[in-house]
Design a protein around this motif. Sequence first.
Motif, PDB file in Angstrom:
ATOM      1  N   VAL A 156      51.096  70.187  24.508  1.00 24.70           N
ATOM      2  CA  VAL A 156      51.578  68.975  23.851  1.00 24.70           C
ATOM      3  C   VAL A 156      50.891  67.734  24.397  1.00 24.70           C
ATOM      4  CG1 VAL A 156      53.556  68.697  25.413  1.00 24.70           C
ATOM      5  CG2 VAL A 156      53.636  67.699  23.110  1.00 24.70           C
ATOM      6  N   VAL A 157      50.555  67.728  25.677  1.00 27.93           N
ATOM      7  CA  VAL A 157      49.893  66.557  26.252  1.00 27.93           C
ATOM      8  C   VAL A 157      48.552  66.296  25.579  1.00 27.93           C
ATOM      9  CG1 VAL A 157      48.689  67.850  28.097  1.00 27.93           C
ATOM     10  CG2 VAL A 157      49.309  65.443  28.445  1.00 27.93           C
ATOM     11  N   ALA A 158      47.953  67.337  24.997  1.00 30.53           N
ATOM     12  CA  ALA A 158      46.664  67.199  24.321  1.00 30.53           C
ATOM     13  C   ALA A 158      46.801  67.114  22.809  1.00 30.53           C
ATOM     14  CB  ALA A 158      45.748  68.367  24.692  1.00 30.53           C
ATOM     15  N   HIS A 159      47.829  67.747  22.238  1.00 29.22           N
ATOM     16  CA  HIS A 159      47.899  67.764  20.770  1.00 29.22           C
ATOM     17  C   HIS A 159      48.755  66.645  20.177  1.00 29.22           C
ATOM     18  CE1 HIS A 159      51.647  70.558  20.825  1.00 29.22           C
ATOM     19  NE2 HIS A 159      52.015  69.478  20.155  1.00 29.22           N
ATOM     20  N   LYS A 160      49.486  65.925  21.016  1.00 36.14           N
ATOM     21  CA  LYS A 160      50.329  64.844  20.493  1.00 36.14           C
ATOM     22  C   LYS A 160      49.583  63.517  20.521  1.00 36.14           C
ATOM     23  CE  LYS A 160      54.910  62.740  20.953  1.00 36.14           C
ATOM     24  NZ  LYS A 160      56.207  62.767  21.673  1.00 36.14           N
ATOM     25  N   TYR A 161      49.683  62.768  19.418  1.00 33.85           N
ATOM     26  CA  TYR A 161      49.092  61.439  19.346  1.00 33.85           C
ATOM     27  C   TYR A 161      50.069  60.396  19.880  1.00 33.85           C
ATOM     28  CZ  TYR A 161      45.516  63.414  16.238  1.00 33.85           C
ATOM     29  OH  TYR A 161      44.490  64.162  15.710  1.00 33.85           O
ATOM     30  N   ALA A 162      49.520  59.280  20.385  1.00 31.42           N
ATOM     31  CA  ALA A 162      50.359  58.205  20.914  1.00 31.42           C
ATOM     32  C   ALA A 162      50.815  57.290  19.778  1.00 31.42           C
ATOM     33  CB  ALA A 162      49.595  57.423  21.976  1.00 31.42           C
ATOM     34  N   VAL A 163      51.565  57.866  18.868  1.00 30.50           N
ATOM     35  CA  VAL A 163      52.161  57.152  17.733  1.00 30.50           C
ATOM     36  C   VAL A 163      53.664  57.431  17.775  1.00 30.50           C
ATOM     37  CG1 VAL A 163      50.069  57.221  16.323  1.00 30.50           C
ATOM     38  CG2 VAL A 163      51.692  59.128  16.223  1.00 30.50           C
ATOM     39  N   PRO A 164      54.470  56.744  16.968  1.00 29.78           N
ATOM     40  CA  PRO A 164      55.914  56.988  17.015  1.00 29.78           C
ATOM     41  C   PRO A 164      56.267  58.470  16.925  1.00 29.78           C
ATOM     42  CG  PRO A 164      55.476  55.052  15.693  1.00 29.78           C
ATOM     43  CD  PRO A 164      54.141  55.631  16.048  1.00 29.78           C
ATOM     44  N   ASN A 165      57.232  58.895  17.717  1.00 29.13           N
ATOM     45  CA  ASN A 165      57.576  60.310  17.858  1.00 29.13           C
ATOM     46  C   ASN A 165      57.915  61.000  16.541  1.00 29.13           C
ATOM     47  OD1 ASN A 165      57.224  60.493  20.647  1.00 29.13           O
ATOM     48  ND2 ASN A 165      59.279  59.708  21.064  1.00 29.13           N
ATOM     49  N   PHE A 166      58.517  60.261  15.604  1.00 30.01           N
ATOM     50  CA  PHE A 166      58.953  60.905  14.367  1.00 30.01           C
ATOM     51  C   PHE A 166      57.783  61.459  13.550  1.00 30.01           C
ATOM     52  CE2 PHE A 166      58.115  56.602  12.804  1.00 30.01           C
ATOM     53  CZ  PHE A 166      57.524  56.836  11.572  1.00 30.01           C
TER      54      PHE A 166
END
Length: 399
Positions: A156-166
Motif C-alpha cells: 500500500v505504501v507504493a500503490h496508494k496515491y497521496a490524494v483523498p482517501n475516498f
Amino acid sequence: MKIVIINSGSSSIKYQLIDMPVNEVICSGMIDRIGLESSNLSYVTDSVKIEESLPIANHKIGLKKIAQLLMDEKIGVIKSTKEIQAVGHRVVHGGSAFSNTVIINEEIKAKIKQLIELAPLHNPANLEGIIVAEEIFADARQIAVFDTAFHQTIPVVAHKYAVPNFLLTENKVRVYGFHGTSHKYVSENAIQFLKANGVEDTSKIITIHLGNGCSMTAIKDGKSIDHTLGFGPMNGLIMGTRCGDVDQSVIFYLVKTLGYTVDEVNTMLQKQSGMLGLTGYSDLRDIESNAEKGNADCQLALAMNAYRIKKFIGSYTAVLNGLDAIVFTAGIGENSSYIRKLVCTDMDYFGLELDQAKNEIRSKEMREINTPSSKTKILVIPTNEEIEIANQVYNLLLN
C-alpha cells in the motif's frame, strides 16, 4: 490440449499455438506496425517461415489474417478450429475487478469494456481480439489473463496515491501496474538462470520491459513491490506515443490557458507524445536509424529515453536496498544494443559494467552481457508472454 494465445498490443499482435502441458510451440508469429502504411507479418512453424510486408489497417484484419494462415491448406497447422480447446487473451487492465485469470463470458467482456478509459490504447485491442476469436474459434473456451495481476503484491505504501482517501476506498484509484505477464515470466527465468550460474543472492531484481509500451518493476523475492506504470499505462518511462511522467500542471495549462479540451489533451499524451512527439517517429528502429544519420531530435530523444530508465534504476535500487541484477526484455530491450549501452553507461555506483562485445551480439537466447567483474548482473531475457499465458490458461482449466 491445443491453446491459441493472442497478445494484442497497442500496435501489434503476437500469437502462438501451443500444445499443453508440454509447452510445445506448434506455430508462432506476429504482426507489428498495425495502422501504419506497411505492417510486418511473420508466421513460423517447424517447416515454414513466412515474413512479408503488407497493409494491416487494424487488429480485426490482423487477427483474421492469422486465422487464415493457421488453417491454410498448404502451410496451416490445423484443419479445423474445432482442434483448438482454448484461446488465451492478454488483457492489459483488470482494474480492481480482476486479480486472477478468468473464463470469459458476457459479464467479463462488459467489465473489460468499462475499463477502456484506463487503457485506451490496449483494452480496445484486447476486447477486439476476444470478439474476433469468439467468431473464429467458436468451440474453444476464451480465457483472459490480466497484466495487472502480477502487481497485486505491490504494498500500500507504493500503490496508494497521496490524494483523498475516498478515491482509493470508494473509487479504487491506485497503482495497478502493467506488462505483468512479461515481468513475471522474465523475473522467474532470471532467478533460475542466476542460480544455475552460481549466483546465490537473486532477491533484488529490476526488470525493464521496453517496447512501444515501456515499464520497469522492482522485484523482491520474486514479487512485484513497485512499478513505473500506475492507474493507467501512461506514466513512468518515455514510450512510443505516450509521454510517461509529466507534471500535472502541464495538463491544467493546456486546458485552461491554451484552450485544449480534456479529450484533446488525452489524445496528445496517449497517442501524439513520447518518442513520436519528440522525433516524428514512433518505432525505435526508425529513430535509431535517423540518429545515426545525424538527426539531432532523434539523438536527444534516445538520450532522454535512457536517462529516464536510469532514474528509475536508482529509485528502485533504493526501494530494494540493493541490486543483484537488471533484466532487459521486450522488442527494444532485447534488440537495441544502443539503448542498453546508454542505460548502462556511467552506472558504476550501481555495480553495472557492460561488456560491449556481448552487448552487440544479437540472439534469441537468454544471455548475460555484463563483464566478469560486474557486481550487478546485466541480463537480456526474451520475454514470452504467450507461454506464461498458456500456463495460466492450462492451470485454470485443469482445476
